[in-house]
Scaffold this active site. Structure first.
Site, PDB file in Angstrom:
ATOM      1  N   LYS A  34       0.847  -1.199   0.000  1.00 60.05           N
ATOM      2  CA  LYS A  34       0.000   0.000   0.000  1.00 60.05           C
ATOM      3  C   LYS A  34       0.884   1.252   0.000  1.00 60.05           C
ATOM      4  O   LYS A  34       1.550   1.547   0.987  1.00 60.05           O
ATOM      5  CB  LYS A  34      -0.906   0.048   1.236  1.00 60.05           C
ATOM      6  CG  LYS A  34      -1.969   1.141   1.071  1.00 60.05           C
ATOM      7  CD  LYS A  34      -2.543   1.655   2.362  1.00 60.05           C
ATOM      8  CE  LYS A  34      -1.784   2.781   2.964  1.00 60.05           C
ATOM      9  NZ  LYS A  34      -1.748   4.028   2.191  1.00 60.05           N
ATOM     10  N   GLU A  92      10.989  15.735  14.818  1.00 62.59           N
ATOM     11  CA  GLU A  92      11.244  15.654  13.381  1.00 62.59           C
ATOM     12  C   GLU A  92      10.330  16.642  12.657  1.00 62.59           C
ATOM     13  O   GLU A  92       9.111  16.588  12.812  1.00 62.59           O
ATOM     14  CB  GLU A  92      10.957  14.231  12.881  1.00 62.59           C
ATOM     15  CG  GLU A  92      11.249  14.095  11.418  1.00 62.59           C
ATOM     16  CD  GLU A  92      11.010  12.689  10.917  1.00 62.59           C
ATOM     17  OE1 GLU A  92       9.938  12.143  11.189  1.00 62.59           O
ATOM     18  OE2 GLU A  92      11.907  12.149  10.247  1.00 62.59           O
ATOM     19  N   GLY A 143       7.708   4.949   7.507  1.00 57.61           N
ATOM     20  CA  GLY A 143       6.819   6.089   7.741  1.00 57.61           C
ATOM     21  C   GLY A 143       7.066   6.671   9.110  1.00 57.61           C
ATOM     22  O   GLY A 143       8.169   6.556   9.656  1.00 57.61           O
ATOM     23  N   CYS A 197      14.085  10.980   5.794  1.00 59.07           N
ATOM     24  CA  CYS A 197      14.143  10.546   7.200  1.00 59.07           C
ATOM     25  C   CYS A 197      15.521  10.736   7.799  1.00 59.07           C
ATOM     26  O   CYS A 197      15.660  10.925   8.997  1.00 59.07           O
ATOM     27  CB  CYS A 197      13.687   9.104   7.297  1.00 59.07           C
ATOM     28  SG  CYS A 197      14.475   8.081   6.071  1.00 59.07           S
ATOM     29  N   GLU A 206      10.874   1.204   9.649  1.00 59.57           N
ATOM     30  CA  GLU A 206      11.845   2.265   9.342  1.00 59.57           C
ATOM     31  C   GLU A 206      11.126   3.567   9.614  1.00 59.57           C
ATOM     32  O   GLU A 206      10.234   3.948   8.860  1.00 59.57           O
ATOM     33  CB  GLU A 206      12.234   2.230   7.860  1.00 59.57           C
ATOM     34  CG  GLU A 206      12.823   0.939   7.382  1.00 59.57           C
ATOM     35  CD  GLU A 206      14.286   0.821   7.736  1.00 59.57           C
ATOM     36  OE1 GLU A 206      14.842   1.748   8.360  1.00 59.57           O
ATOM     37  OE2 GLU A 206      14.860  -0.217   7.386  1.00 59.57           O
TER      38      GLU A 206
HETATM   39  P1  NAD Z   1       2.809   8.135   7.791  1.00 63.01           P
HETATM   40  O1  NAD Z   1       3.224   7.247   8.886  1.00 63.01           O
HETATM   41  O2  NAD Z   1       1.714   9.084   8.047  1.00 63.01           O
HETATM   42  O3  NAD Z   1       2.348   7.287   6.538  1.00 63.01           O
HETATM   43  C1  NAD Z   1       3.146   6.258   5.984  1.00 63.01           C
HETATM   44  C2  NAD Z   1       2.230   5.224   5.378  1.00 63.01           C
HETATM   45  O4  NAD Z   1       1.472   4.640   6.417  1.00 63.01           O
HETATM   46  C3  NAD Z   1       1.239   5.774   4.359  1.00 63.01           C
HETATM   47  O5  NAD Z   1       1.070   4.824   3.324  1.00 63.01           O
HETATM   48  C4  NAD Z   1      -0.040   5.884   5.179  1.00 63.01           C
HETATM   49  O6  NAD Z   1      -1.222   5.804   4.413  1.00 63.01           O
HETATM   50  C5  NAD Z   1       0.091   4.672   6.091  1.00 63.01           C
HETATM   51  N1  NAD Z   1      -0.677   4.755   7.327  1.00 63.01           N
HETATM   52  C6  NAD Z   1      -1.002   5.852   8.050  1.00 63.01           C
HETATM   53  N2  NAD Z   1      -1.735   5.489   9.130  1.00 63.01           N
HETATM   54  C7  NAD Z   1      -1.869   4.142   9.094  1.00 63.01           C
HETATM   55  C8  NAD Z   1      -2.502   3.176   9.936  1.00 63.01           C
HETATM   56  N3  NAD Z   1      -3.157   3.522  11.027  1.00 63.01           N
HETATM   57  N4  NAD Z   1      -2.404   1.872   9.598  1.00 63.01           N
HETATM   58  C9  NAD Z   1      -1.734   1.480   8.506  1.00 63.01           C
HETATM   59  N5  NAD Z   1      -1.132   2.352   7.667  1.00 63.01           N
HETATM   60  C10 NAD Z   1      -1.190   3.660   7.956  1.00 63.01           C
HETATM   61  O7  NAD Z   1       4.124   8.828   7.288  1.00 63.01           O
HETATM   62  P2  NAD Z   1       4.273   9.819   6.048  1.00 63.01           P
HETATM   63  O8  NAD Z   1       3.667  11.101   6.495  1.00 63.01           O
HETATM   64  O9  NAD Z   1       3.793   9.212   4.799  1.00 63.01           O
HETATM   65  O10 NAD Z   1       5.850   9.898   5.912  1.00 63.01           O
HETATM   66  C11 NAD Z   1       6.600  10.739   6.673  1.00 63.01           C
HETATM   67  C12 NAD Z   1       7.243  10.003   7.817  1.00 63.01           C
HETATM   68  O11 NAD Z   1       7.915   8.832   7.386  1.00 63.01           O
HETATM   69  C13 NAD Z   1       8.311  10.818   8.490  1.00 63.01           C
HETATM   70  O12 NAD Z   1       8.143  10.755   9.891  1.00 63.01           O
HETATM   71  C14 NAD Z   1       9.619  10.167   8.085  1.00 63.01           C
HETATM   72  O13 NAD Z   1      10.699  10.289   8.928  1.00 63.01           O
HETATM   73  C15 NAD Z   1       9.241   8.772   7.909  1.00 63.01           C
HETATM   74  N6  NAD Z   1      10.126   8.113   6.967  1.00 63.01           N
HETATM   75  C16 NAD Z   1      11.055   7.239   7.427  1.00 63.01           C
HETATM   76  C17 NAD Z   1      11.927   6.619   6.556  1.00 63.01           C
HETATM   77  C18 NAD Z   1      12.945   5.615   7.029  1.00 63.01           C
HETATM   78  O14 NAD Z   1      13.470   4.877   6.226  1.00 63.01           O
HETATM   79  N7  NAD Z   1      13.260   5.526   8.282  1.00 63.01           N
HETATM   80  C19 NAD Z   1      11.849   6.893   5.191  1.00 63.01           C
HETATM   81  C20 NAD Z   1      10.889   7.789   4.755  1.00 63.01           C
HETATM   82  C21 NAD Z   1      10.020   8.382   5.662  1.00 63.01           C
END
Ligand code: NAD
Length: 460
Positions: A157, A364, A210, A267, A233
């Site tokens: 997803k 962050e 995320g 990230c 991650e």
């Molecule tokens: P997010 O956690 O809001 O969303 C990430 C994904 O999770 C999306 O596909 C979203 O639809 C899904 N999601 C959200 N709530 C969910 C739930 N309750 N159940 C299942 N899936 C759910 O993050 P974002 O806003 O898309 O991305 C930004 C964040 O991601 C930042 O905090 C960043 O640091 C982190 N990030 C980390 C890395 C890494 O490798 N460590 C890489 C990229 C981004």
């Protein structure tokens, strides 16, 4: 239900996607299970699987410009970043894991008694993958390539903000020869489709990139369903540490791109710059000169270095952090505002006199905001670097190799860059400690994420 997807740089509607919801997830997981059970993918010779994954990389390269444009349209990042960070990163991951798909995956184990024992790595079966919007194509590849190399089926997803490049990747995988049902892309919101995937009892393993907030929810979803293993991650608040003896020019470049690559929406962003007191003022002067030369604008133009943030919501979030930095008494050296009236552009922003307890030093931001702190000794630099709840990455700039080794040893982070920053290679494991998560994408370590070990005892 459908979800509108916007180009954040122009605020124009790009298209609509369906929110798959529970029924869509059920269908996708059933297809993945059926493909796995029929051994459509695992049943192929390792050399055939390798050739298909390699072909996928070739197809990604062949469609480089279309894919980069899709990424730019849905994320607002510059085409240059989309070509390098997303498209090349994705192709490279498929090539690396194409090779690993031929690795021998078992070993014999010496035990007491009249037995021979083998410990074999087996695919989990159905892997659920949930990806974010910041590097949509590359992170999808970082999940799909190792999961497939290990023989799994996948239901992925993507973020509802950036679905199109991942959908296109799914088409290219089919064209490369990945059998039907082996890779399934489901679209939708996190709370509906993402949650349904995380809670599904027939998903054997969950891999996520995320936010820390969502990572916690996925752990709960796993605990409340079939206890599927989860790897996470998550976010970061990485320190980029400049000692007085560093190569100044290289360190300025590292500080600049550490903070502002992908508009800071990475990230590993080196969003806390720690500078030794004796060079602090002069170093900031050099850095500010470079920051002021960055060009914000249409991300499709070649000379533009700073594109749009991914959404209005993200822009508001970043602006509210800038507001909090001012409120808490940090000194705003440049930027600090939205750029223009259309699109989600925020000026590259630098704060000095940042105290370690301030929000802009702890949380962050995920935007183009750099917090500069000063330190007097190596111990203080270490203490500052380790004093956030995150532990994703850190950078150290110094000419002293012994000090570099000492720092690398004591920094609590999944990756440490010495005299470089934001370098990635599919062979180098990547992931975090503390609130930055656990499990490793990339490298041989990724194979641990996508396989389980079976011990077989044979009486002699
Ligand atoms: P997010 O956690 O809001 O969303 C990430 C994904 O999770 C999306 O596909 C979203 O639809 C899904 N999601 C959200 N709530 C969910 C739930 N309750 N159940 C299942 N899936 C759910 O993050 P974002 O806003 O898309 O991305 C930004 C964040 O991601 C930042 O905090 C960043 O640091 C982190 N990030 C980390 C890395 C890494 O490798 N460590 C890489 C990229 C981004």
């Amino acid at each position: 239900m459908t979800i509108p997807v916007e180009n954040p740089a122009t605020e124009e509607l790009l298209g609509e996607i369906a929110d798959a919801g529970e029924q869509g997830v059920n269908d996708a997981v059933a297809a993945a299970r059926s493909a796995f059970n029929s051994r459509l993918w695992m049943g192929k010779n390792p050399s055939e699987r390798q050739a298909i994954l390699w072909r996928a990389a070739d197809l990604i390269d062949a469609h480089r410009e279309d894919l980069a444009l899709l990424v730019t349209l849905e994320t607002g990042k510059t085409l240059k970043d989309a070509r390098g960070g997303d498209v090349s990163g994705a192709a490279d991951a498929f090539r690396y894991f194409a090779g690993l798909s031929r690795n021998s995956n078992g070993q014999s184990v010496g035990v007491d008694g009249p037995f021979s024992v083998r410990a074999d790595r087996e695919p989990f079966g159905v892997v659920g993958a949930i990806t974010p919007w910041n590097y949509p194509l590359c992170i999808a590849a970082w999940k799909l390539a190792p999961a497939l190399a290990c023989g799994n089926s996948v239901v992925l997803k993507p973020s509802e903000l950036t679905p199109f490049s991942t959908l296109r990747l799914g088409q290219l995988l089919a064209e490369a020869g990945v059998p039907a049902g082996t890779v399934n892309i489901v679209n939708g919101y996190g709370d509906s489709t993402g949650d349904a995937l995380a809670r599904h009892n027939d998903v054997d393993k969950l891999t996520f990139t995320g936010s820390t907030r969502t990572g916690r929810r996925l752990m709960v979803a796993s605990a409340e369903s079939n206890l599927k293993p989860v790897s996470l991650e998550l976010g970061g608040k990485s320190a980029n540490i400049v000692f007085a003896d560093a190569d100044r020019k290289a360190a300025v470049r590292g500080a600049l791109w550490g903070a502002f690559t992908n508009q800071g929406q990475i990230c590993t962003a080196g969003s806390r710059l720690l500078v030794e007191s004796s060079i602090h003022d002069e170093f900031l002067e050099w850095l500010l000169r470079r920051v002021r030369s960055l060009k914000i604008g249409d991300p499709r133009q070649d000379d533009v270095t700073i594109g749009s943030l991914v959404s209005k919501k993200q822009m508001e979030r970043v602006l509210s952090y800038i507001h909090s930095g001012k409120e808490e008494g940090a000194t705003l050296l440049c930027g600090g505002h939205r750029e223009g009236g259309v699109g989600c552009f925020v000026q590259p922003t630098v704060f000095s006199n940042v105290k370690p307890e301030m929000k802009i030093a702890q949380e962050e931001i995920f935007g183009p905001v750099l917090s500069v702190l000063r330190f007097a000794t190596e111990e203080e630099a270490l203490w500052l670097a380790n004093s956030t709840p995150y532990g994703l990455a850190a950078g150290v700039w110094t000419a002293d190799a012994t000090r570099a080794a000492r720092m690398a040893n004591k920094l609590r982070a999944g990756t440490v860059w010495i005299n470089c920053y934001n370098e990635f290679d599919p062979a180098a494991p990547f992931g975090g400690v503390k609130l930055s998560g656990f499990g490793r994408d990339l490298g041989q370590a990724a194979l641990d994420q996508y396989t389980t070990v079976k011990s077989t005892w044979t009486a002699q």
